[in-house]
Design a protein around this motif. Structure first.
Motif, PDB file in Angstrom:
ATOM      1  N   LYS A 153       0.841  -1.208   0.000  1.00 20.15           N
ATOM      2  CA  LYS A 153       0.000   0.000   0.000  1.00 20.15           C
ATOM      3  C   LYS A 153       0.871   1.250   0.000  1.00 20.15           C
ATOM      4  O   LYS A 153       0.559   2.242  -0.665  1.00 20.15           O
ATOM      5  N   ALA A 154       1.966   1.206   0.750  1.00 18.52           N
ATOM      6  CA  ALA A 154       2.898   2.345   0.759  1.00 18.52           C
ATOM      7  C   ALA A 154       3.511   2.541  -0.622  1.00 18.52           C
ATOM      8  O   ALA A 154       3.707   3.668  -1.078  1.00 18.52           O
ATOM      9  N   GLY A 155       3.787   1.418  -1.316  1.00 22.01           N
ATOM     10  CA  GLY A 155       4.338   1.505  -2.665  1.00 22.01           C
ATOM     11  C   GLY A 155       3.373   2.148  -3.638  1.00 22.01           C
ATOM     12  O   GLY A 155       3.756   2.971  -4.474  1.00 22.01           O
ATOM     13  N   ALA A 156       2.097   1.776  -3.532  1.00 23.28           N
ATOM     14  CA  ALA A 156       1.077   2.376  -4.397  1.00 23.28           C
ATOM     15  C   ALA A 156       0.951   3.867  -4.120  1.00 23.28           C
ATOM     16  O   ALA A 156       0.829   4.686  -5.045  1.00 23.28           O
ATOM     17  N   ALA A 157       0.985   4.250  -2.839  1.00 26.15           N
ATOM     18  CA  ALA A 157       0.909   5.676  -2.484  1.00 26.15           C
ATOM     19  C   ALA A 157       2.153   6.422  -2.954  1.00 26.15           C
ATOM     20  O   ALA A 157       2.076   7.588  -3.347  1.00 26.15           O
ATOM     21  N   THR A 158       3.300   5.747  -2.943  1.00 20.55           N
ATOM     22  CA  THR A 158       4.533   6.360  -3.429  1.00 20.55           C
ATOM     23  C   THR A 158       4.424   6.677  -4.908  1.00 20.55           C
ATOM     24  O   THR A 158       4.863   7.726  -5.374  1.00 20.55           O
ATOM     25  N   ASP A 159       3.820   5.770  -5.663  1.00 19.39           N
ATOM     26  CA  ASP A 159       3.611   6.012  -7.092  1.00 19.39           C
ATOM     27  C   ASP A 159       2.735   7.239  -7.303  1.00 19.39           C
ATOM     28  O   ASP A 159       2.999   8.068  -8.183  1.00 19.39           O
ATOM     29  N   ALA A 160       1.674   7.350  -6.492  1.00 23.58           N
ATOM     30  CA  ALA A 160       0.785   8.513  -6.600  1.00 23.58           C
ATOM     31  C   ALA A 160       1.538   9.796  -6.258  1.00 23.58           C
ATOM     32  O   ALA A 160       1.355  10.826  -6.910  1.00 23.58           O
TER      33      ALA A 160
ATOM     34  N   LYS B  79       1.023  11.380   3.372  1.00 25.41           N
ATOM     35  CA  LYS B  79       0.429  10.959   4.650  1.00 25.41           C
ATOM     36  C   LYS B  79       0.164   9.458   4.650  1.00 25.41           C
ATOM     37  O   LYS B  79       0.453   8.754   5.630  1.00 25.41           O
ATOM     38  N   ARG B  80      -0.391   8.958   3.531  1.00 25.85           N
ATOM     39  CA  ARG B  80      -0.670   7.520   3.442  1.00 25.85           C
ATOM     40  C   ARG B  80       0.619   6.704   3.497  1.00 25.85           C
ATOM     41  O   ARG B  80       0.687   5.677   4.178  1.00 25.85           O
ATOM     42  N   ILE B  81       1.645   7.178   2.795  1.00 25.73           N
ATOM     43  CA  ILE B  81       2.933   6.471   2.795  1.00 25.73           C
ATOM     44  C   ILE B  81       3.476   6.353   4.211  1.00 25.73           C
ATOM     45  O   ILE B  81       3.832   5.264   4.678  1.00 25.73           O
ATOM     46  N   ASN B  82       3.544   7.479   4.891  1.00 22.27           N
ATOM     47  CA  ASN B  82       4.112   7.491   6.243  1.00 22.27           C
ATOM     48  C   ASN B  82       3.295   6.638   7.209  1.00 22.27           C
ATOM     49  O   ASN B  82       3.852   5.960   8.077  1.00 22.27           O
ATOM     50  N   GLU B  83       1.972   6.661   7.056  1.00 26.01           N
ATOM     51  CA  GLU B  83       1.117   5.859   7.925  1.00 26.01           C
ATOM     52  C   GLU B  83       1.332   4.365   7.704  1.00 26.01           C
ATOM     53  O   GLU B  83       1.441   3.591   8.664  1.00 26.01           O
ATOM     54  N   GLN B  84       1.396   3.954   6.436  1.00 19.42           N
ATOM     55  CA  GLN B  84       1.573   2.537   6.140  1.00 19.42           C
ATOM     56  C   GLN B  84       2.940   2.038   6.596  1.00 19.42           C
ATOM     57  O   GLN B  84       3.063   0.956   7.176  1.00 19.42           O
TER      58      GLN B  84
ATOM     59  N   GLY C 240      22.843  -2.625  -3.291  1.00 20.50           N
ATOM     60  CA  GLY C 240      23.330  -2.310  -1.945  1.00 20.50           C
ATOM     61  C   GLY C 240      22.876  -0.957  -1.442  1.00 20.50           C
ATOM     62  O   GLY C 240      22.945  -0.689  -0.231  1.00 20.50           O
ATOM     63  N   LYS C 241      22.383  -0.105  -2.346  1.00 19.59           N
ATOM     64  CA  LYS C 241      21.904   1.211  -1.915  1.00 19.59           C
ATOM     65  C   LYS C 241      20.485   1.082  -1.356  1.00 19.59           C
ATOM     66  O   LYS C 241      19.696   0.269  -1.829  1.00 19.59           O
ATOM     67  N   PRO C 242      20.132   1.892  -0.353  1.00 21.48           N
ATOM     68  CA  PRO C 242      18.859   1.702   0.339  1.00 21.48           C
ATOM     69  C   PRO C 242      17.649   2.200  -0.447  1.00 21.48           C
ATOM     70  O   PRO C 242      17.754   3.114  -1.265  1.00 21.48           O
ATOM     71  N   TYR C 243      16.513   1.555  -0.162  1.00 24.42           N
ATOM     72  CA  TYR C 243      15.226   2.039  -0.664  1.00 24.42           C
ATOM     73  C   TYR C 243      14.820   3.264   0.158  1.00 24.42           C
ATOM     74  O   TYR C 243      14.840   3.241   1.393  1.00 24.42           O
ATOM     75  N   VAL C 244      14.460   4.331  -0.531  1.00 21.59           N
ATOM     76  CA  VAL C 244      13.851   5.504   0.107  1.00 21.59           C
ATOM     77  C   VAL C 244      12.728   5.951  -0.809  1.00 21.59           C
ATOM     78  O   VAL C 244      12.945   6.185  -2.002  1.00 21.59           O
ATOM     79  N   TRP C 245      11.512   6.044  -0.285  1.00 21.89           N
ATOM     80  CA  TRP C 245      10.399   6.386  -1.166  1.00 21.89           C
ATOM     81  C   TRP C 245      10.582   7.790  -1.732  1.00 21.89           C
ATOM     82  O   TRP C 245      11.025   8.700  -1.054  1.00 21.89           O
ATOM     83  N   GLY C 246      10.276   7.921  -3.027  1.00 20.24           N
ATOM     84  CA  GLY C 246      10.427   9.201  -3.722  1.00 20.24           C
ATOM     85  C   GLY C 246      11.834   9.478  -4.209  1.00 20.24           C
ATOM     86  O   GLY C 246      12.064  10.485  -4.882  1.00 20.24           O
ATOM     87  N   ALA C 247      12.797   8.574  -3.918  1.00 19.81           N
ATOM     88  CA  ALA C 247      14.201   8.845  -4.259  1.00 19.81           C
ATOM     89  C   ALA C 247      14.537   8.393  -5.674  1.00 19.81           C
ATOM     90  O   ALA C 247      14.072   7.361  -6.139  1.00 19.81           O
ATOM     91  N   GLU C 248      15.370   9.192  -6.338  1.00 13.62           N
ATOM     92  CA  GLU C 248      15.821   8.897  -7.700  1.00 13.62           C
ATOM     93  C   GLU C 248      17.342   8.835  -7.778  1.00 13.62           C
ATOM     94  O   GLU C 248      17.918   9.033  -8.836  1.00 13.62           O
ATOM     95  N   GLY C 249      18.002   8.554  -6.658  1.00  9.82           N
ATOM     96  CA  GLY C 249      19.453   8.475  -6.655  1.00  9.82           C
ATOM     97  C   GLY C 249      20.070   9.814  -6.319  1.00  9.82           C
ATOM     98  O   GLY C 249      19.369  10.798  -6.075  1.00  9.82           O
ATOM     99  N   PRO C 250      21.386   9.878  -6.285  1.00 13.26           N
ATOM    100  CA  PRO C 250      22.295   8.757  -6.572  1.00 13.26           C
ATOM    101  C   PRO C 250      22.556   7.843  -5.371  1.00 13.26           C
ATOM    102  O   PRO C 250      23.160   6.796  -5.525  1.00 13.26           O
ATOM    103  N   ASP C 251      22.113   8.252  -4.183  1.00 16.67           N
ATOM    104  CA  ASP C 251      22.444   7.474  -2.978  1.00 16.67           C
ATOM    105  C   ASP C 251      21.360   6.500  -2.560  1.00 16.67           C
ATOM    106  O   ASP C 251      21.616   5.582  -1.783  1.00 16.67           O
ATOM    107  N   SER C 252      20.139   6.692  -3.032  1.00 14.37           N
ATOM    108  CA  SER C 252      19.023   5.818  -2.667  1.00 14.37           C
ATOM    109  C   SER C 252      17.969   5.899  -3.764  1.00 14.37           C
ATOM    110  O   SER C 252      17.947   6.845  -4.563  1.00 14.37           O
TER     111      SER C 252
END
Length: 352
Positions: free
Chosen positions: A58-65, A183-188, A251-263
């Motif tokens: 659900k957080a992934g779907a909200a991240t896309d939105a 808000k939905r992302i952070n809640e999930q 090896g680089k971490p997942y961070v929602w909304g991130a497009e690199g270069p570190d995540s």
């Protein structure tokens, strides 16, 4: 200039030009149900794993939105700045044309206030008469030209102002969507982390094993189905570059909304990989699924993007040998995984 500064510049410029906008108010996002209920039977670790997985999806779907709203907001901000500049140019042009029209009126006044035709008829010199006819025609054409251009410029200015107002309203509506999605992302994510935090250390270790076992089971079933008969097709030249970029991010971490270069988030990784290969693609997994050419799973080659889940909320890049590289979810890093370890919606090829 970053996105926030671009948006700020657009706001300042348009407001300075008195573009009246109707504000849009954000609505509160619905609060997800509490992950646990007092007095309810204790859940098995497998049930907890499934609940955590559902929350992250659900957080992934909200991240896309969120990402889509951000991308559109950036485009609208850029358009507003362009329109605002056009408004400034149009206003300057109108001032110039009005000055020309005024100069013509003043010239007529200095000539005695008589219409040019009347002055011409009073002349008893044939040559002056002929010269006067020519000047009158030229003057009339010049006047008509100035007035016509003034009318067109005023119409353009009205259009620019209307378009700027429309784009501003869209920008504000997009910000509302972003805020709700955030808000939905952070809640999930918070709910999923809360579930994990309640587990003992040995339970968290078992939870990870359960995740790996579930992925392995799905991957094995997928390969056994014969869905992928030829797993070693040759990638295109751009596809090879995209794969090289994506795998170099492991090896680089997942961070929602991130497009690199570190995540990266999932679609941030795939969009940046193909951008590095010289083929810009849509930012979100849902837009990648909607807009890129689709191919059959059996025809996959390295560099193709596999879209997952019925809502197209996840994406990974196929790298060959039945594997993908992807950025899974919060708390995980960019990694290799089985291409069939999640529910496949379909496959798209950016460079078809």
């Amino acid at each position: 200039m970053n996105r926030r500064h671009c948006a700020s510049a657009a706001i300042t410029l348009v407001c300075a030009l008195s573009v009246l906008i109707t504000p849009v108010q954000a609505l509160a996002a619905p609060t997800p149900p509490s992950p646990t209920t007092t007095g309810a039977p204790k859940k098995t670790l497998e049930e907890v794993r499934q609940e955590i997985d559902a929350l992250y999806r659900k957080a992934g779907a909200a991240t896309d939105a969120y990402n889509l709203a951000e991308e559109r907001a950036e485009k609208q901000s850029t358009e507003i700045v362009k329109l605002a500049r056009s408004i400034v140019v149009g206003q300057a042009k109108i001032a110039e044309l009005k000055e020309q029209a005024g100069a013509q009126a003043r010239e007529q006044y200095r000539s005695g206030g008589l219409p040019p035709g009347a002055q011409l008829m009073l002349s008893d010199d044939p040559q002056l008469f002929l010269d006067g006819v020519s000047r009158i025609r030229e003057g009339q054409q010049a006047t008509q030209g100035v007035l016509g251009e003034l009318t067109r410029t005023q119409q353009d200015l009205e259009t620019y102002t209307k378009d700027a107002s429309i784009n501003w309203k869209k920008l504000e509506a997009g910000r509302v969507k972003q805020a709700k999605a955030k808000k939905r992302i952070n809640e999930q994510i918070a709910a999923a982390k809360k579930l994990e935090s309640r587990l003992k250390k040995e339970e968290r270790a078992r939870l990870l094993k359960l995740e790996e076992a579930a992925a392995y089971q799905q991957q094995t079933a997928w390969l056994s189905s014969g869905a992928l008969k030829d797993i070693n097709r040759e990638a295109s030249a751009r596809g090879k570059k995209a794969v090289a970029f994506a795998t170099s991010q492991i090896g680089k971490p997942y961070v929602w909304g991130a497009e690199g270069p570190d995540s990266y988030d999932c679609s941030g990784l795939t969009s940046q990989a193909w951008a590095a290969a010289g083929r810009p693609i849509p930012r979100t997994s849902q837009e990648q699924w909607r807009l890129l050419p689709r191919i059959a799973v059996k025809d996959m080659r390295p560099g193709d993007l596999i879209i997952y889940h019925s809502d197209a909320s996840h994406v990974g890049m196929y790298v060959g040998d039945g594997a993908i590289v992807h950025s899974p979810r919060p708390g995980r890093n960019v990694t290799l995984a089985g291409a069939g370890s999640m529910q496949i919606l379909g496959v798209v090829r950016p460079d078809k």
